[in-house]
Design a protein around this motif. Structure first.
Motif, PDB file in Angstrom:
ATOM      1  N   MET A   1      89.742  58.013  46.273  1.00  0.00           N
ATOM      2  CA  MET A   1      90.159  56.615  46.240  1.00  0.00           C
ATOM      3  C   MET A   1      88.998  55.705  46.625  1.00  0.00           C
ATOM      4  O   MET A   1      88.740  54.683  45.971  1.00  0.00           O
ATOM      5  CB  MET A   1      91.335  56.390  47.185  1.00  0.00           C
ATOM      6  CG  MET A   1      91.872  54.965  47.160  1.00  0.00           C
ATOM      7  SD  MET A   1      93.086  54.594  48.446  1.00  0.00           S
ATOM      8  CE  MET A   1      92.009  54.429  49.878  1.00  0.00           C
ATOM      9  N   ASP A   2      88.257  56.101  47.677  1.00  0.00           N
ATOM     10  CA  ASP A   2      87.162  55.250  48.148  1.00  0.00           C
ATOM     11  C   ASP A   2      86.011  55.207  47.140  1.00  0.00           C
ATOM     12  O   ASP A   2      85.402  54.154  46.943  1.00  0.00           O
ATOM     13  CB  ASP A   2      86.658  55.755  49.496  1.00  0.00           C
ATOM     14  CG  ASP A   2      85.669  54.788  50.127  1.00  0.00           C
ATOM     15  OD1 ASP A   2      86.073  53.641  50.413  1.00  0.00           O
ATOM     16  OD2 ASP A   2      84.498  55.163  50.305  1.00  0.00           O
ATOM     17  N   SER A   3      85.714  56.323  46.510  1.00  0.00           N
ATOM     18  CA  SER A   3      84.625  56.314  45.533  1.00  0.00           C
ATOM     19  C   SER A   3      84.997  55.482  44.308  1.00  0.00           C
ATOM     20  O   SER A   3      84.147  54.823  43.712  1.00  0.00           O
ATOM     21  CB  SER A   3      84.235  57.740  45.137  1.00  0.00           C
ATOM     22  OG  SER A   3      85.279  58.395  44.451  1.00  0.00           O
ATOM     23  N   CYS A   4      86.274  55.502  43.936  1.00  0.00           N
ATOM     24  CA  CYS A   4      86.716  54.663  42.823  1.00  0.00           C
ATOM     25  C   CYS A   4      86.658  53.174  43.195  1.00  0.00           C
ATOM     26  O   CYS A   4      86.198  52.342  42.403  1.00  0.00           O
ATOM     27  CB  CYS A   4      88.136  55.028  42.407  1.00  0.00           C
ATOM     28  SG  CYS A   4      88.298  56.580  41.488  1.00  0.00           S
ATOM     29  N   ARG A   5      87.110  52.845  44.411  1.00  0.00           N
ATOM     30  CA  ARG A   5      87.149  51.413  44.786  1.00  0.00           C
ATOM     31  C   ARG A   5      85.746  50.834  44.858  1.00  0.00           C
ATOM     32  O   ARG A   5      85.529  49.669  44.519  1.00  0.00           O
ATOM     33  CB  ARG A   5      87.925  51.215  46.084  1.00  0.00           C
ATOM     34  CG  ARG A   5      87.253  51.637  47.377  1.00  0.00           C
ATOM     35  CD  ARG A   5      86.444  50.575  48.069  1.00  0.00           C
ATOM     36  NE  ARG A   5      85.574  51.169  49.093  1.00  0.00           N
ATOM     37  CZ  ARG A   5      84.533  50.564  49.627  1.00  0.00           C
ATOM     38  NH1 ARG A   5      84.184  49.356  49.259  1.00  0.00           N
ATOM     39  NH2 ARG A   5      83.795  51.172  50.531  1.00  0.00           N
TER      40      ARG A   5
ATOM     41  N   GLY B   1      79.154  52.528  51.551  1.00  0.00           N
ATOM     42  CA  GLY B   1      78.582  53.298  50.454  1.00  0.00           C
ATOM     43  C   GLY B   1      79.418  54.518  50.137  1.00  0.00           C
ATOM     44  O   GLY B   1      80.143  55.034  50.991  1.00  0.00           O
ATOM     45  N   ASN B   2      79.322  54.970  48.904  1.00  0.00           N
ATOM     46  CA  ASN B   2      79.960  56.209  48.467  1.00  0.00           C
ATOM     47  C   ASN B   2      79.299  56.589  47.147  1.00  0.00           C
ATOM     48  O   ASN B   2      78.443  55.863  46.644  1.00  0.00           O
ATOM     49  CB  ASN B   2      81.476  56.050  48.323  1.00  0.00           C
ATOM     50  CG  ASN B   2      82.223  57.377  48.457  1.00  0.00           C
ATOM     51  OD1 ASN B   2      81.761  58.416  47.983  1.00  0.00           O
ATOM     52  ND2 ASN B   2      83.361  57.346  49.118  1.00  0.00           N
ATOM     53  N   TYR B   3      79.709  57.713  46.607  1.00  0.00           N
ATOM     54  CA  TYR B   3      79.108  58.145  45.345  1.00  0.00           C
ATOM     55  C   TYR B   3      79.966  57.697  44.178  1.00  0.00           C
ATOM     56  O   TYR B   3      81.196  57.861  44.183  1.00  0.00           O
ATOM     57  CB  TYR B   3      78.942  59.664  45.303  1.00  0.00           C
ATOM     58  CG  TYR B   3      77.929  60.101  44.268  1.00  0.00           C
ATOM     59  CD1 TYR B   3      76.571  60.069  44.555  1.00  0.00           C
ATOM     60  CD2 TYR B   3      78.316  60.487  42.990  1.00  0.00           C
ATOM     61  CE1 TYR B   3      75.621  60.427  43.610  1.00  0.00           C
ATOM     62  CE2 TYR B   3      77.383  60.848  42.031  1.00  0.00           C
ATOM     63  CZ  TYR B   3      76.036  60.817  42.338  1.00  0.00           C
ATOM     64  OH  TYR B   3      75.093  61.164  41.396  1.00  0.00           O
ATOM     65  N   GLY B   4      79.320  57.110  43.170  1.00  0.00           N
ATOM     66  CA  GLY B   4      80.025  56.683  41.972  1.00  0.00           C
ATOM     67  C   GLY B   4      79.999  57.790  40.923  1.00  0.00           C
ATOM     68  O   GLY B   4      79.052  57.880  40.133  1.00  0.00           O
ATOM     69  N   HIS B   5      81.004  58.620  40.907  1.00  0.00           N
ATOM     70  CA  HIS B   5      80.994  59.788  40.019  1.00  0.00           C
ATOM     71  C   HIS B   5      81.039  59.392  38.550  1.00  0.00           C
ATOM     72  O   HIS B   5      80.491  60.099  37.697  1.00  0.00           O
ATOM     73  CB  HIS B   5      82.177  60.703  40.361  1.00  0.00           C
ATOM     74  CG  HIS B   5      82.110  61.268  41.748  1.00  0.00           C
ATOM     75  ND1 HIS B   5      81.246  62.283  42.096  1.00  0.00           N
ATOM     76  CD2 HIS B   5      82.777  60.929  42.886  1.00  0.00           C
ATOM     77  CE1 HIS B   5      81.405  62.567  43.376  1.00  0.00           C
ATOM     78  NE2 HIS B   5      82.321  61.765  43.873  1.00  0.00           N
TER      79      HIS B   5
ATOM     80  N   ALA C   1      74.818  56.918  43.633  1.00  0.00           N
ATOM     81  CA  ALA C   1      75.415  56.345  44.834  1.00  0.00           C
ATOM     82  C   ALA C   1      75.568  54.838  44.669  1.00  0.00           C
ATOM     83  O   ALA C   1      74.688  54.163  44.122  1.00  0.00           O
ATOM     84  CB  ALA C   1      74.573  56.678  46.056  1.00  0.00           C
ATOM     85  N   ILE C   2      76.691  54.325  45.164  1.00  0.00           N
ATOM     86  CA  ILE C   2      77.009  52.907  45.080  1.00  0.00           C
ATOM     87  C   ILE C   2      77.072  52.354  46.500  1.00  0.00           C
ATOM     88  O   ILE C   2      77.632  52.984  47.398  1.00  0.00           O
ATOM     89  CB  ILE C   2      78.355  52.661  44.384  1.00  0.00           C
ATOM     90  CG1 ILE C   2      78.431  53.422  43.057  1.00  0.00           C
ATOM     91  CG2 ILE C   2      78.589  51.161  44.175  1.00  0.00           C
ATOM     92  CD1 ILE C   2      77.428  52.988  42.026  1.00  0.00           C
TER      93      ILE C   2
END
Length: 825
Positions: A670-674, A757-761, A766-767
């Motif tokens: 959820m966090d990587s999508c947001r 920050g998180n990874y944008g799959h 990384a975003i």
């Protein structure tokens, strides 16, 4: 005993923190300040503190407060004539593993972003600065030249003297025996002399609980929740060592130890992984400058490693083996601010062995907050409103405190989960998720599925600063939401029912959005403070003419409810926490509509149920409410269902989803999508200090509506122009990872830091989000620069955008089929 019968404020506790609060209030001109100390000043924990003054903390504002402390202590001696012993000797942290070294290098990068001088060190560099240290196994370290050490007791006494000089009354050997209350306000305190010779009552406008390890007990007297627990803390002091001269403070966290040279002796202290809680049956009323019984067996493994690391210790005699109590909070952050349960009870307690370095800044920040009635800047890290009611449970505190002391020197891995005091708050889907392979994390006590293990895969975290063992699991869950359909549990998010004849008018006052909407309409907006800063980030659904549902992050539910309660005035409104009453399942992705159509006869079309609306539905053989909103940037619904029917709803949706390949997803996905969609995370990207327009959320604030809190500040900012903009970044190198606080470089100069920050799959890198100063600049000017992010000392090129990099038009959320195909392509 000639104590006043009336005061503006009574401060309870005369340790370094209480003395700092008294000093800073007096400095602001508060003359009727009374500080009551049950025994002698400093006699609880302050007197035996190690006195380490570090300046780099986990966030920008906490670092700001620590730096303020050091600056204050530098000048206190000249002001008061009391020697504080502050010496800026610098500090070294040495790593023994590659993972710890990356942590230190990331901390060094963070220091650069926060303006704290720092230097990375090789093992040889460490040896040169600290010749007594064996560098066998050392992988490197960092040097912070402005860190230091001081005399804890004298700092407190200097602050007390400074407070008295400005008119504050500081009274020793007076115990608070009772606290009088009327509704949500304290009206005064009862006191009794330590020797029983006198007693009395002081009427007051407010109190400050600075009672340290007694803070929990004093909190209960005042009707507020102050979760903390004392633990035993060990150190030794050697006999004088010939030729030993001034040295930097040294930390070897992989061996749980810190070292401080003091007057030709060495002090060696420990934060062992499994600590010893203390005071479970209360603290003796005679406790004063007391030591706890020695436990050499508990400390011996730490000392053996220290003697190997610093061979001269093996030759030195032990002058003092010290064991004293210190208080620790459930999350290792101290408690500061206005307690949620009362409207005039302030708290400054639970300093987790960093009380000396924090006291100056904490007292300064709290005094400004008390003076203005608003936080001077974001204090979310330590605001006591973050503490959940259950966290005052004594059994919980006992179990959690076994871990929290040791976490001070444990590896601070991203996504690290607490291991103790778990399983307390469970959503209605908890056992269903576990049966499907969920690996749980914890937020505000809630057990939440963070990711799902594959069959045969170990169901636990393997922590690292690189890609952790669940990285590909979360990537698959992310892809399911983007390309097909995924379902995740959102039950832990706070749900506050605002109901009454004045509900609409009240929300229009407290929130920036327009709540004069039809029943079934969902409004995304913020609650603002008078400066236009963001106090809460919420969605509000109109349930009826007189009732709304306010949905908040899990961690801020109590803070957000308290904010509303304090703005309510005499309006006819009732605010009720109904979080546990409903389970919530988010069904998200291009095929979400197909799954829901398979389990409900309701019409989920754009025409009947457009984005931003809610409808009551039949689901399986039960009932639910479908909210068409999304925190992941895809077509989807949040399904609210009563706790009694939640299990049935899960089973029905899960079974229908199998036909469409629906994946169960966790909070990491959820966090990587947001973050790909550029959605803000409260507490990181948006805080009480961040102006709503600079956060890029002006669309959610309706300035045409009169009378809402923060409206004037929003209009002023429109006239003045933005001083900063929240920018989204994508690293062009797909390998590095972003978490938060990495420096942002604009044309080679540090201008800010990554807020989250998180990874944008989907985006392949990384975003990160972060504020970039832009006074006098256009949006085009901001984007015309070259950007890099400093990841553990390596600068990585980053693309910058002011619009969401993923689906900037928002077509996928709206369910525009043609646009969705274009986006997917």
């Amino acid at each position: 005993m000639d104590l006043p019968t009336q005061a503006r404020v009574v401060i309870i506790g005369g340790g370094v923190v209480g003395c700092s609060v008294a000093y800073h209030l007096a400095k602001l001109g508060w003359s009727d300040v009374v500080l009551l100390e049950r025994k002698a000043l400093t006699s609880g924990t302050t007197w035996h503190a190690a006195g380490l003054i570090g300046q780099l903390r986990a966030s920008s504002n906490m670092t700001k407060l620590a730096r303020y402390s050091a600056e204050l202590y530098t000048g206190l001696e000249a002001e008061t004539g009391v020697a504080t012993g502050f010496r800026q000797v610098g500090s070294i942290s040495a790593a023994l593993t590659a993972e710890r070294l990356e942590e230190l290098h990331r901390q060094a990068a963070m220091a650069r972003a926060f303006g704290v001088p720092v230097e990375e060190l090789s093992p040889d560099d460490i040896k040169a600065r600290y010749p007594h240290l064996s560098v066998e196994g050392v992988t490197g370290g960092v040097w912070l030249p402005t860190d230091g050490q001081a005399d804890p007791a004298n700092i407190a006494l200097a602050l007390a003297k400074g407070a008295r000089a400005r008119g504050a009354r500081v009274q020793e050997r007076v115990r608070v025996s009772g606290i009088a209350k009327a509704g949500r306000r304290v009206t005064g305190v009862d006191w009794v002399a330590d020797d029983g010779s006198a007693q009395g009552h002081i009427a007051c406008d407010m109190i400050v609980n600075c009672a340290g390890m007694w803070g929990h007990e004093v909190g209960r007297m005042a009707g507020v929740n102050v979760p903390l627990h004392a633990c035993e803390h060990f150190y030794i002091v050697t006999e004088p060592i010939e030729g030993l001269s001034q040295l930097p403070v040294l930390r070897v966290p992989d061996e749980c130890t810190y070292y401080k040279e003091d007057a030709g002796k060495m002090l060696v202290g420990a934060f062992e992984p499994h600590s010893k809680p203390w005071g479970m049956h209360g603290i003796s009323p005679d406790f004063e400058f007391d030591q706890l019984p020695e436990d050499f067996d508990h400390f011996e493994p730490i000392l053996e490693a220290a003697c190997t690391r610093m061979p001269m210790l093996a030759e030195a005699g032990i002058h003092t083996f010290f064991n004293g109590p210190e208080s620790f909070t459930p999350d290792d952050a101290y408690h500061l601010g206005l307690a949620p349960q009362m409207d005039n009870v302030w708290v400054a307690a639970g300093f987790n062995s960093i009380g000396i370095q924090s006291a100056g800044g904490a007292g300064h920040a709290l005094s400004l907050w008390m003076e203005a009635g608003e936080k001077p800047f974001d204090l979310g890290d330590v605001d006591i409103a973050r503490m959940q009611p259950f966290q005052g449970n004594k059994t919980y505190l006992f179990e959690r405190s076994k871990e929290t002391l040791g976490l001070l020197y444990a590896d601070h891995y991203p996504y690290r989960q607490k291991a103790t005091a778990r399983g307390i708050r469970r959503t209605p889907f908890h056992h269903h998720l576990l049966n499907e392979g969920a690996v749980m994390g914890e937020a505000a006590g809630w057990e939440r599925a963070n990711w799902f293990a594959r069959e045969g895969q170990e169901r636990e975290y393997r922590y690292s600063w690189k890609r952790q063992n669940w990285f590909e699991n979360a990537a698959a869950e992310h892809r399911a939401i983007r390309e097909n359909v995924g379902m995740y549990d959102m039950s832990s998010f706070g749900k506050l029912r605002v109901e009454g004849p004045d509900a609409e008018a009240f929300l229009n006052h407290v929130g920036g959005g327009d709540f004069s909407v039809p029943v079934g309409r969902i409004v995304y907006t913020q609650f603002l403070n008078s400066k236009g800063g963001i106090e809460a980030d919420v969605t509000v659904t109109r349930l009826s003419e007189t009732a709304y549902l306010v949905v908040t992050p899990a961690a801020t539910r109590l803070a957000d409810q308290t904010w509303m309660e304090r703005q309510r005035g005499d309006r006819s409104v009732v605010i009720t926490d109904v979080t546990a009453g409903e389970g919530v399942l988010a069904v998200m992705g291009p095929n979400a509509r197909r799954v829901l159509q398979a389990v409900s006869p309701a019409d989920f079309s754009n025409a009947a149920n457009p984005f931003g609306t809610a409808q009551e539905i039949e689901l399986g053989m039960g009932l639910a409410r479908a909210h068409r909103v999304s925190y992941v940037g895809e077509l989807g619904w949040e399904i609210y269902v009563g706790a009694d029917m939640a299990g049935h709803a899960f089973e029905v949706l899960r079974e229908a989803g199998r036909a469409h390949g629906m994946a169960l997803c966790g909070m990491h996905a959820m966090d990587s999508c947001r973050i790909e969609k550029g959605f803000r995370h409260f507490g990181h990207d948006i805080t009480s200090e961040d102006h709503v327009l600079e956060a890029g959320l002006g669309f959610a604030v309706k300035t045409g509506k009169p009378g809402f809190i923060g409206r004037d500040a929003v209009l002023r900012k429109k006239d003045e122009g933005l001083a900063a903009r929240l920018v989204q970044f994508r690293l062009t190198d797909p390998e590095p990872l972003l978490y938060h606080n990495e420096p942002i470089l604009r044309d080679g100069e540090i201008v800010g830091y990554v807020s989250s920050g998180n990874y944008g799959h989907h985006l392949g890198g990384a975003i990160g989000m972060g504020y970039v100063p832009c006074r006098g600049e256009s949006a085009e000017d901001v984007l015309a620069s070259r950007y890099e992010i400093d990841v553990a000392g390596t600068r990585v090129r980053a693309e910058a955008s002011l619009r969401p990099i993923y689906d900037p038009q928002g077509a996928r959320v709206r369910g525009d089929a043609e646009a969705i195909r274009d986006t997917a392509a």
